[in-house]
Design an enzyme around this catalytic site. Sequence first.
Site, PDB file in Angstrom:
ATOM      1  N   TYR A 108       0.849  -1.192   0.000  1.00  0.00           N
ATOM      2  CA  TYR A 108       0.000   0.000   0.000  1.00  0.00           C
ATOM      3  C   TYR A 108       0.881   1.237   0.000  1.00  0.00           C
ATOM      4  O   TYR A 108       1.839   1.309   0.772  1.00  0.00           O
ATOM      5  CB  TYR A 108      -0.893   0.043   1.248  1.00  0.00           C
ATOM      6  CG  TYR A 108      -2.350  -0.114   0.886  1.00  0.00           C
ATOM      7  CD1 TYR A 108      -2.966   0.814   0.059  1.00  0.00           C
ATOM      8  CD2 TYR A 108      -3.097  -1.196   1.349  1.00  0.00           C
ATOM      9  CE1 TYR A 108      -4.291   0.659  -0.305  1.00  0.00           C
ATOM     10  CE2 TYR A 108      -4.415  -1.351   0.992  1.00  0.00           C
ATOM     11  CZ  TYR A 108      -5.016  -0.411   0.156  1.00  0.00           C
ATOM     12  OH  TYR A 108      -6.318  -0.554  -0.204  1.00  0.00           O
ATOM     13  N   GLU A 133      -0.435   4.841  -0.486  1.00  0.00           N
ATOM     14  CA  GLU A 133      -1.235   6.049  -0.749  1.00  0.00           C
ATOM     15  C   GLU A 133      -0.364   7.281  -0.560  1.00  0.00           C
ATOM     16  O   GLU A 133       0.419   7.376   0.382  1.00  0.00           O
ATOM     17  CB  GLU A 133      -2.446   6.098   0.186  1.00  0.00           C
ATOM     18  CG  GLU A 133      -3.515   5.114  -0.238  1.00  0.00           C
ATOM     19  CD  GLU A 133      -4.708   5.085   0.698  1.00  0.00           C
ATOM     20  OE1 GLU A 133      -4.735   5.856   1.671  1.00  0.00           O
ATOM     21  OE2 GLU A 133      -5.614   4.269   0.446  1.00  0.00           O
ATOM     22  N   LYS A 172      -1.538   0.794 -25.157  1.00  0.00           N
ATOM     23  CA  LYS A 172      -1.901   0.656 -26.585  1.00  0.00           C
ATOM     24  C   LYS A 172      -0.609   0.732 -27.392  1.00  0.00           C
ATOM     25  O   LYS A 172       0.231  -0.150 -27.259  1.00  0.00           O
ATOM     26  CB  LYS A 172      -2.951   1.701 -26.948  1.00  0.00           C
ATOM     27  CG  LYS A 172      -4.240   1.541 -26.100  1.00  0.00           C
ATOM     28  CD  LYS A 172      -5.326   2.496 -26.504  1.00  0.00           C
ATOM     29  CE  LYS A 172      -6.616   2.223 -25.760  1.00  0.00           C
ATOM     30  NZ  LYS A 172      -6.739   2.982 -24.514  1.00  0.00           N
ATOM     31  N   ARG A 203      -1.529  -2.513 -18.704  1.00  0.00           N
ATOM     32  CA  ARG A 203      -2.860  -1.886 -18.768  1.00  0.00           C
ATOM     33  C   ARG A 203      -3.000  -0.862 -17.640  1.00  0.00           C
ATOM     34  O   ARG A 203      -3.032  -1.220 -16.464  1.00  0.00           O
ATOM     35  CB  ARG A 203      -3.897  -3.007 -18.605  1.00  0.00           C
ATOM     36  CG  ARG A 203      -5.325  -2.628 -18.825  1.00  0.00           C
ATOM     37  CD  ARG A 203      -6.106  -3.865 -19.154  1.00  0.00           C
ATOM     38  NE  ARG A 203      -5.605  -4.392 -20.415  1.00  0.00           N
ATOM     39  CZ  ARG A 203      -6.009  -3.974 -21.623  1.00  0.00           C
ATOM     40  NH1 ARG A 203      -6.925  -3.060 -21.726  1.00  0.00           N
ATOM     41  NH2 ARG A 203      -5.497  -4.496 -22.706  1.00  0.00           N
TER      42      ARG A 203
HETATM   43  N1  DSN Z   1     -11.773   0.709 -25.224  1.00  0.00           N
HETATM   44  C1  DSN Z   1     -10.599   1.366 -25.747  1.00  0.00           C
HETATM   45  C2  DSN Z   1     -10.505   1.245 -27.216  1.00  0.00           C
HETATM   46  O1  DSN Z   1     -10.683   0.128 -27.653  1.00  0.00           O
HETATM   47  O2  DSN Z   1     -10.231   2.176 -27.927  1.00  0.00           O
HETATM   48  C3  DSN Z   1     -10.492   2.758 -25.313  1.00  0.00           C
HETATM   49  O3  DSN Z   1     -10.756   2.833 -23.956  1.00  0.00           O
END
Ligand code: DSN
Length: 422
Positions: A56, A58, A231, A237
């Site tokens: 933890y 915080e 991404k 994530r």
């Molecule tokens: N759900 C994601 C996407 O596929 O673009 C964005 O949050």
Amino acid sequence: MATMTHEVLAQADPEAAAAIGRERRRQVDGIELIASENYVSEAVLEAVGTVLTNKYAEGLPGKRYYGGCEFVDEVEVLAIGRVKELFGAGHANVQPHSGASANLAAYFSLLNYGDKILGLNLAEGGHLTHGKDVNFSGRFFEAHFYGVDHETGLIDYDKVLEKAKEVRPRAIIAGASAYSRIIDFRRFREIADEVGAYLFADIAHIAGLIAGGMHPTSIGHAHITMSTAHKTLRGPRSGFILTDEELGPGVDKTVFPGMQGGPLMHVIAGKAVAFREALQPSFRDYARRVVENAQAMAAAFVERGIPVISGGTDNHLLLVDVGSIGISGRKAERLLDTVGISTNRNTIPGETRSALQASGIRVGSAAVTTRGFGTQESTRVADLITQVLQAPEDEAVLRRVSNDVLELTSGFPVPGIERAGL
Ligand code: DSN
């Protein structure tokens, strides 16, 4: 160290282990084209699977509400320093658990309930958190939208200005989850300045392209930039927020104690590792190949008679107009799933079907590029998709494409997943 075959887990919980094993195999055997997904490195996977999950913490490094934080402090300091360097930002908060929580905290660091916001319509490429009525952003704020030109598929900045003058929003959100062209953050800031609004940039999709020099940055234009790490940036994530020294303390306070409790220190460790990877020269090469591969797929679809919204792409994704050959996006998504190709249905500008059916599929190149696909393989992927969509009822075609998918993926190992362990 835990092995990638998860032997301990398999003993302790065979059911969970088996499901995870099936997902591992799906990731290896299939062609992953979901534009918001990627494969993290083995180092990132390891970092996220460490004992840091036990802690933890915080607060912020050096200012925690728990003892024993000296080592997780080191990790968070690394992550903050690296992401600031990567994007040239004055201030970073790496604690948001996700893109949605990054957006929530960023908005509330500058906005109040009921303020007007102006974002890109979800149906034309925006995001739930940019003002959709079913999302906190549409419930807590008075949301207004700009769209894209239905002919060109492009954002018409003059129309955005017109809308901004009409609405007088407190904030404009620049960013998208299904827009394949360059976003002009400089122009967005001019529009925001003209109407006295804050500019928020949501770079979740294109963060890796900005880091790799393939898309103009939002830093220096947006008051606050929000992103996910997982991404095109290829981290675990999660989310993060970038701003300047002046707005930074307000963002920090809104993340904690405003919105979140204890940060996920194991995920922050994964972010630190991923940011280091993105600082390497090889990441620029990766970002370039991501765009080349998306462009190769777009060109191949167009050549084979399936239109792509806006005629092509400048980034990692394309929107394929499958409705134009008489198939809904939902049907295309399902058919492609049966042959081991993962995409997602998506509405297209001027959509005539419901959002559940949709007329498009969104195709992204970030994950296949990570496993080593080049333009030749990307063209082949577009070809396989076209074969399926042009003969949706032909079992022989579906069987042949399934085999071709397996043959193609077997030559390209996924980082962090040993085939031998499957
Ligand atoms: N759900 C994601 C996407 O596929 O673009 C964005 O949050």
